[in-house]
Design a protein around this motif. Structure first.
Motif, PDB file in Angstrom:
ATOM      1  N   HIS A   6      31.184 -16.958  -1.943  1.00 51.08           N
ATOM      2  CA  HIS A   6      31.186 -16.917  -3.117  1.00 51.08           C
ATOM      3  C   HIS A   6      29.915 -17.492  -3.615  1.00 51.08           C
ATOM      4  O   HIS A   6      29.891 -16.625  -5.186  1.00 51.08           O
ATOM      5  N   TYR A   7      29.240 -18.118  -3.313  1.00 51.68           N
ATOM      6  CA  TYR A   7      27.485 -18.993  -4.628  1.00 51.68           C
ATOM      7  C   TYR A   7      26.950 -18.090  -3.975  1.00 51.68           C
ATOM      8  O   TYR A   7      26.503 -17.481  -5.099  1.00 51.68           O
ATOM      9  N   LEU A   8      26.725 -17.004  -3.288  1.00 57.01           N
ATOM     10  CA  LEU A   8      25.966 -16.400  -3.213  1.00 57.01           C
ATOM     11  C   LEU A   8      26.503 -14.919  -4.295  1.00 57.01           C
ATOM     12  O   LEU A   8      25.713 -13.979  -4.996  1.00 57.01           O
ATOM     13  N   GLY A   9      27.169 -14.610  -3.595  1.00 55.20           N
ATOM     14  CA  GLY A   9      28.118 -13.371  -4.593  1.00 55.20           C
ATOM     15  C   GLY A   9      28.479 -13.735  -6.359  1.00 55.20           C
ATOM     16  O   GLY A   9      27.809 -12.803  -6.590  1.00 55.20           O
ATOM     17  N   LEU A  21      27.199 -11.145  15.089  1.00 54.38           N
ATOM     18  CA  LEU A  21      28.557 -11.384  13.906  1.00 54.38           C
ATOM     19  C   LEU A  21      27.830 -12.195  12.979  1.00 54.38           C
ATOM     20  O   LEU A  21      28.161 -12.323  11.971  1.00 54.38           O
ATOM     21  N   LEU A  22      26.784 -13.727  12.819  1.00 53.70           N
ATOM     22  CA  LEU A  22      26.601 -14.162  12.147  1.00 53.70           C
ATOM     23  C   LEU A  22      25.798 -13.367  10.932  1.00 53.70           C
ATOM     24  O   LEU A  22      26.167 -13.229  10.060  1.00 53.70           O
ATOM     25  N   ALA A  23      25.148 -12.599  11.458  1.00 53.79           N
ATOM     26  CA  ALA A  23      23.401 -11.720  11.228  1.00 53.79           C
ATOM     27  C   ALA A  23      24.753 -10.852  10.086  1.00 53.79           C
ATOM     28  O   ALA A  23      25.055 -10.468   8.716  1.00 53.79           O
ATOM     29  N   ILE A  24      26.451  -9.906  10.631  1.00 51.71           N
ATOM     30  CA  ILE A  24      26.580  -9.326   9.647  1.00 51.71           C
ATOM     31  C   ILE A  24      28.078 -10.034   8.806  1.00 51.71           C
ATOM     32  O   ILE A  24      27.693  -9.493   7.828  1.00 51.71           O
ATOM     33  N   GLY A  25      28.167 -11.389   8.932  1.00 51.05           N
ATOM     34  CA  GLY A  25      28.928 -11.923   8.424  1.00 51.05           C
ATOM     35  C   GLY A  25      27.579 -12.340   6.682  1.00 51.05           C
ATOM     36  O   GLY A  25      28.236 -12.061   5.742  1.00 51.05           O
ATOM     37  N   ILE A  26      27.278 -12.646   6.606  1.00 53.28           N
ATOM     38  CA  ILE A  26      26.023 -13.099   6.181  1.00 53.28           C
ATOM     39  C   ILE A  26      25.686 -12.137   5.094  1.00 53.28           C
ATOM     40  O   ILE A  26      25.534 -12.044   4.018  1.00 53.28           O
ATOM     41  N   GLY A  27      24.897 -11.171   6.257  1.00 56.63           N
ATOM     42  CA  GLY A  27      23.919  -9.642   6.127  1.00 56.63           C
ATOM     43  C   GLY A  27      25.137  -9.166   4.797  1.00 56.63           C
ATOM     44  O   GLY A  27      24.848  -8.287   4.103  1.00 56.63           O
ATOM     45  N   ALA A  44      25.205  -7.751   0.912  1.00 56.93           N
ATOM     46  CA  ALA A  44      25.287  -6.439   0.973  1.00 56.93           C
ATOM     47  C   ALA A  44      26.919  -5.842   0.051  1.00 56.93           C
ATOM     48  O   ALA A  44      26.818  -4.943  -0.579  1.00 56.93           O
ATOM     49  N   TYR A  45      27.610  -6.739   0.069  1.00 55.75           N
ATOM     50  CA  TYR A  45      28.905  -6.052  -0.429  1.00 55.75           C
ATOM     51  C   TYR A  45      28.688  -6.488  -2.337  1.00 55.75           C
ATOM     52  O   TYR A  45      29.097  -5.684  -2.500  1.00 55.75           O
ATOM     53  N   ASN A  46      27.790  -7.736  -2.066  1.00 59.34           N
ATOM     54  CA  ASN A  46      27.877  -7.661  -3.580  1.00 59.34           C
ATOM     55  C   ASN A  46      26.792  -7.388  -4.701  1.00 59.34           C
ATOM     56  O   ASN A  46      26.486  -7.189  -5.157  1.00 59.34           O
ATOM     57  N   GLY A  47      25.502  -7.354  -3.341  1.00 58.16           N
ATOM     58  CA  GLY A  47      24.309  -7.165  -4.100  1.00 58.16           C
ATOM     59  C   GLY A  47      23.874  -4.992  -4.706  1.00 58.16           C
ATOM     60  O   GLY A  47      23.794  -4.817  -4.384  1.00 58.16           O
ATOM     61  N   LEU A  48      25.224  -4.420  -3.638  1.00 58.06           N
ATOM     62  CA  LEU A  48      24.850  -2.919  -3.056  1.00 58.06           C
ATOM     63  C   LEU A  48      26.725  -2.159  -3.014  1.00 58.06           C
ATOM     64  O   LEU A  48      27.031  -1.513  -3.591  1.00 58.06           O
ATOM     65  N   PHE A  49      27.266  -2.708  -2.059  1.00 59.19           N
ATOM     66  CA  PHE A  49      28.559  -1.585  -1.986  1.00 59.19           C
ATOM     67  C   PHE A  49      29.765  -1.903  -3.343  1.00 59.19           C
ATOM     68  O   PHE A  49      30.903  -0.618  -3.211  1.00 59.19           O
ATOM     69  N   LYS A  50      29.260  -3.453  -3.686  1.00 60.27           N
ATOM     70  CA  LYS A  50      30.528  -3.878  -4.757  1.00 60.27           C
ATOM     71  C   LYS A  50      30.808  -2.602  -5.440  1.00 60.27           C
ATOM     72  O   LYS A  50      32.030  -1.864  -6.369  1.00 60.27           O
ATOM     73  N   ALA A  51      29.602  -1.845  -5.638  1.00 58.43           N
ATOM     74  CA  ALA A  51      29.695  -0.682  -7.102  1.00 58.43           C
ATOM     75  C   ALA A  51      29.791   0.409  -6.102  1.00 58.43           C
ATOM     76  O   ALA A  51      29.232   1.618  -7.191  1.00 58.43           O
ATOM     77  N   ARG A  52      29.724   0.440  -5.373  1.00 62.37           N
ATOM     78  CA  ARG A  52      29.722   1.895  -4.743  1.00 62.37           C
ATOM     79  C   ARG A  52      31.125   2.597  -4.174  1.00 62.37           C
ATOM     80  O   ARG A  52      31.265   3.045  -3.041  1.00 62.37           O
ATOM     81  N   ILE A  85      35.507  -1.871   2.564  1.00 62.63           N
ATOM     82  CA  ILE A  85      35.414  -1.087   3.744  1.00 62.63           C
ATOM     83  C   ILE A  85      34.472  -2.257   4.311  1.00 62.63           C
ATOM     84  O   ILE A  85      34.572  -3.028   5.551  1.00 62.63           O
ATOM     85  N   VAL A  86      33.589  -2.570   3.648  1.00 65.78           N
ATOM     86  CA  VAL A  86      32.323  -3.558   3.742  1.00 65.78           C
ATOM     87  C   VAL A  86      33.234  -5.177   3.825  1.00 65.78           C
ATOM     88  O   VAL A  86      32.953  -5.516   4.769  1.00 65.78           O
ATOM     89  N   ARG A  87      34.318  -5.049   2.456  1.00 63.77           N
ATOM     90  CA  ARG A  87      34.463  -6.142   2.200  1.00 63.77           C
ATOM     91  C   ARG A  87      35.276  -6.468   3.661  1.00 63.77           C
ATOM     92  O   ARG A  87      35.517  -8.152   4.246  1.00 63.77           O
TER      93      ARG A  87
END
Length: 328
Positions: free
Chosen positions: A60-63, A115-121, A125-133, A139-141
């Motif tokens: 939430h903070y980073l998003g 899994l930590l890398a998947i969760g944080i990354g 990625a969702y907010n920085g890239l995929f949210k607008a695609r 799917i990513v979310r």
């Protein structure tokens, strides 16, 4: 003056947490842990709850940090664009929570590093890239919540049991559906901000139907999962059915024929799903903890979620002057 500023800052942080959502990821992680092994009241169960909750809050903070320019256009009342929370403070808080989550997880099971890398990354990625695609954002979310369940199992056993992997599909499909419904209220703002979400690209009706299909997949997989739970199958199915009935109420609003979906109606539908997903996650606590304990956990978090949503949600999503204009 100092006390007023402190209260204002604390309120900004509280609103950034979205406290009506933070009970869900912990329940998902706890469900994974109790299904994977006989539950024990020790630090592993605490970590199964804490780590997904901390990463969810960090997201939430980073998003909000990454979405600050979009929010300045469509949601200027939110903490960062309103000036109540500095962007740098949001970045630091998000990073600190993510670091605390990683430390707790690795202390219990070092194998969770992927899994930590998947969760944080994935959250970044969702907010920085995929949210607008388009649909890729949803799917990513959804995958992030599926990963939270898999992570929970790894707080009890070294690796996720293969027989429990269908439940990853349950939470992936459900969260993808819920996230897609959540975008229906933001079509005008997303379009203005240049975010090509699935609802912006395909329209409200198609997006609603796609969300309903994903939700159906989640519920059907959860029902079929009764064959995989070790005990209390009837009680488990009863709670899944309750969740499905609640969820159908949300989609009746989204798919109502002959009516244009307003922003406020879309928000109400998503609010129902935010409460309903607690019931679905709680169903997976039944086999490990028993029905009375699962209900004992569900009731307080459900009451808190509904109460806090009523108090905070509308003001977080809409500017005060909003009059529920139809979303186009």
């Amino acid at each position: 003056m100092g006390a007023t500023r402190l209260v204002r800052t604390l309120d900004a942080h509280l609103r950034t947490w979205r406290p009506y959502t933070i009970w869900y990821p912990g329940l998902v992680g706890l469900a994974g842990a109790t299904l994977a092994a006989d539950p024990h009241a020790d630090a592993r169960l605490l970590a199964a709850w804490f780590v997904p909750t901390a990463i969810w809050t960090a997201a939430h903070y980073l998003g909000d940090y990454l979405d600050r320019d979009l929010d300045a256009i469509s949601k200027p009342q939110r903490p960062i664009p309103s000036g109540r929370l500095r962007p740098g403070a949001a970045l630091v808080c998000g990073a600190a929570l993510a670091a605390a989550a990683c430390a707790a997880a690795l202390a219990v099971n070092w194998r969770t590093v992927l899994l930590l890398a998947i969760g944080i990354g994935g959250a970044l990625a969702y907010n920085g890239l995929f949210k607008a695609r388009g649909i890729w954002g949803n799917i990513v979310r959804g995958a992030l919540t599926g990963a939270a369940f898999a992570f929970g199992t790894m707080m009890a056993v070294p690796l996720p049991p293969a027989e429990l992997l269908p439940f990853v599909v349950v939470f992936w499909a459900h969260d993808a559906a819920s996230n897609l419904v959540g975008t229906l209220r933001d079509v005008a703002g997303d379009r203005e901000g240049g975010y090509a979400t699935f609802a912006v690209r395909r329209g409200l009706r198609t997006a609603g139907r796609t969300a309903a299909a994903l939700y159906g997949l989640a519920v059907a997989t959860a029902a079929a999962g009764a064959a995989l739970v070790p005990r209390d199958r009837a009680a488990y199915l009863l709670v899944v059915l309750l969740a499905a009935l609640i969820g159908c109420g949300a989609f009746r609003v989204v798919l109502a024929p002959g009516r244009t979906l307003t922003q406020h109606a879309a928000l109400r539908a998503h609010e129902v799903l935010v409460a309903e997903r607690l019931v679905l996650a709680d169903a997976l606590l039944v086999p490990g903890l028993g029905l009375p304990a699962a209900i004992g956990i569900l009731l307080p978090v459900l009451v808190l979620t509904i109460t806090i949503q009523r108090a905070m949600r509308s003001g977080h999503e809409f500017v005060p002057e909003d009059r529920a204009q139809p979303a186009h």
